[in-house]
Design an enzyme around this catalytic site. Structure first.
Site, PDB file in Angstrom:
ATOM      1  N   SER A 113       0.845  -1.203   0.000  1.00  0.00           N
ATOM      2  CA  SER A 113       0.000   0.000   0.000  1.00  0.00           C
ATOM      3  C   SER A 113       0.875   1.246   0.000  1.00  0.00           C
ATOM      4  O   SER A 113       2.081   1.181   0.226  1.00  0.00           O
ATOM      5  CB  SER A 113      -0.888   0.002   1.243  1.00  0.00           C
ATOM      6  OG  SER A 113      -0.111   0.323   2.382  1.00  0.00           O
ATOM      7  N   LYS A 114       0.226   2.367  -0.241  1.00  0.00           N
ATOM      8  CA  LYS A 114       0.944   3.637  -0.241  1.00  0.00           C
ATOM      9  C   LYS A 114       1.553   3.898   1.138  1.00  0.00           C
ATOM     10  O   LYS A 114       2.633   4.453   1.256  1.00  0.00           O
ATOM     11  CB  LYS A 114      -0.029   4.750  -0.628  1.00  0.00           C
ATOM     12  CG  LYS A 114       0.591   6.128  -0.509  1.00  0.00           C
ATOM     13  CD  LYS A 114      -0.149   7.143  -1.334  1.00  0.00           C
ATOM     14  CE  LYS A 114       0.030   8.565  -0.833  1.00  0.00           C
ATOM     15  NZ  LYS A 114       1.278   8.884  -0.164  1.00  0.00           N
TER      16      LYS A 114
END
Ligand code: GLU
Length: 518
Positions: free
Chosen positions: A262-263
């Site tokens: 994920s970011k």
């Protein structure tokens, strides 16, 4: 399938910056298309106007331009199967929706969001399917006149796909083999919404893949659950014979291996998850590979090996070699750990393999940020002098200062400031200075200066020719004092190399300054 029939597509929804996993998907499509002499198509799937983000489409195109992944057809690339932006294809889809309705393979449903919520509250794990559609407000439960009247009144409706329960649906996946899912677990997916007169993703995706003669659907694992529905749609339309073959690529996993990348992982550990920097509408800026100093070939090489490998331990592969060796059927089923430190390694390898003069412009820019103006040739000379050194960095996870090989142009600055800025004072308490500027250093360095002064050619070999014999004859070891004079501390390259870079005048000036001030 003959080579020329290969047509693959990358079909992003323009909902924001392209995630690095999407870049990998596009890359695999590109490699597959090129190795089969086929075509790569760029389609924009923007039927969900609520999620449309301005600038996302341009961002995606710019990302691929930077990476050297080029398309043959599509939005901004032209082609005879366009338009390639789904919002410009509204007029095409209705006919296909009507076909399914006419054949009884789909039906009209009027249930409002409130009614659907009510059912969800009443029935645990409610799903709109064969077991529940009989108690809902739709063209299967209302008579034809009532359906017509409601539509005439302007009531909004959706079209749902009528899934027959109890059938094993087979998805023939190039990577995963025969994936079997029973149709009973599928819901009657919405294919069309009257409110915006647009099909949903599923319908538009299938119709477009068919009309654009897509031969292989290569996409992320997150789309695997939709694949049985897609197979049923191809069959419902009568297109089973030309159905594309599927390949669902492995997920990109967090560096730890548990869970989807994920970011937040990138923010926490200090690596980008987007190809280019992204400026959000809320003013936030997300790091990009380009702006973080990665070379596009390094990013391509790194991504290519996340989910596939050439079967031996070769790791450095050019785009041409990747096109030759890539094998879709040998992609792994298991997720690929996103090893960002390996990404540094790739960048370092490509940095070392790239001529310094080609890297120089970005280094010139970096130096300018530090107030230094220099030429590409001078910058290139520093790159060559310093690129094999180590640099300290702060490990984001532990907060500890660690060392790594120079992997980015930006790593060079703290290693080479003295190439451009002469010491203006000396720290006598500095361990290196204290230890290496000795009682006789002024005398030794005066002699070095005298010997160097006579040189016209100030290259490394010319300096060696006068200094080395003198060292041998007298036993002098001027190197560390020399370093104190030129650098001011215990770092930097070989003294001959640095002196040659600085030139005679500056080298002698720094030596004399040290003699006077130490
Ligand atoms: N529009 C979908 C996406 O954003 C495309 C999925 C597919 O390739 O079928 O990824």
């Amino acid at each position: 399938m003959s080579a020329s029939n290969v047509r693959v597509r990358f079909a992003p929804s323009p909902t924001g910056p392209l995630h690095i996993g999407g870049v990998r998907t596009a890359l695999y499509n590109y490699l597959f298309a090129r190795q089969h002499g086929g075509k790569l198509i760029f389609r924009i799937e923007d039927t969900d106007s609520n999620r449309f983000v301005p600038g996302a489409e341009e961002y995606i195109i710019e990302s691929f331009r930077w990476l050297g992944i080029d398309f043959d057809e599509g939005v901004t690339f032209g082609g005879d199967k366009g338009p390639y932006r789904q919002s410009e294809r509204r007029h095409i889809y209705k006919k296909y929706v009507d076909q399914l309705l006419a054949e009884g393979k789909a039906y009209i449903a009027f249930d409002t969001p409130e009614q659907l919520n009510e059912k969800r509250e009443q029935i645990p794990n409610f799903q709109y399917d064969a077991t529940t559609r009989g108690m809902m407000t739709n063209s299967l439960t209302l008579d034809a006149a009532e359906v017509e009247a409601r539509i005439a009144r302007g009531e909004q409706y959706v079209v749902r796909f009528k899934i027959e329960p109890g059938e094993d649906v087979h998805v023939d996946d190039i990577i995963r083999g025969d994936v079997v899912i029973n149709s009973s677990i599928l819901d009657d997916k919405v294919l069309y919404k009257s409110a915006d007169q647009l099909p949903t993703y599923h319908l538009a995706n299938i119709v477009d893949d068919h009309l654009m003669e897509i031969s292989h659907v290569i996409r992320g694992e997150e789309w695997l659950p939709s694949a049985p529905l897609h197979v049923l749609l191809y069959r419902a339309f009568g297109w089973a014979d030309t159905m594309p073959r599927f390949a669902h690529l492995p997920l990109l996993l967090k560096p730890t291996g548990n869970g989807k990348l994920s970011k937040r992982d990138g923010d926490k550990l200090g690596f980008p998850v987007f190809p280019l920097e992204w400026h959000g509408e809320d003013g936030t800026v997300s790091a990009g590979y380009r702006e973080s100093g990665y070379l596009p070939q390094a990013v391509v090489n790194f991504l290519a090996l996340l989910g596939w490998n050439p079967g031996d331990d070769t790791e450095l592969l050019s785009m041409d070699e990747l096109i030759q060796k890539f094998d879709l059927s040998k992609c792994s089923k298991a997720g690929a750990k996103f090893d960002y430190v390996k990404g540094w390694w790739f960048n370092r390898e490509y940095l070392l393999a790239t001529p310094a003069l080609k890297l120089a412009p970005s280094f010139v820019d970096l130096l300018a940020q530090h107030g230094i103006t220099t030429t590409a040739e001078r910058a290139a000379a520093v790159i060559d002098m310093m690129k094999t050194k180590n640099v300290e960095y702060v490990d984001a996870q532990s907060g500890q200062t660690k060392k790594r090989s120079v992997s980015f142009i930006a790593d060079l600055w703290p290693l080479c400031d003295f190439c451009f800025i002469a010491p203006t004072s000396f720290d006598r308490e500095d361990k290196f200075v204290k230890k290496n500027w000795k009682d006789d250093s002024a005398a030794v360095m005066s002699e070095v200066a005298r010997l160097l002064e006579g040189l016209d050619d100030f290259g490394v070999e010319a300096q060696k020719a006068v200094i080395d014999p003198w060292c041998e004859a007298t036993g002098a070891k001027p190197w560390n004092a020399w370093r104190v004079a030129l650098v001011g501390e215990g770092k930097g390259p070989d003294m001959y190399e640095l002196s040659a870079f600085l030139g005679k005048e500056e080298t002698l000036r720094r030596i004399r300054f040290a003699i006077d001030n130490l």
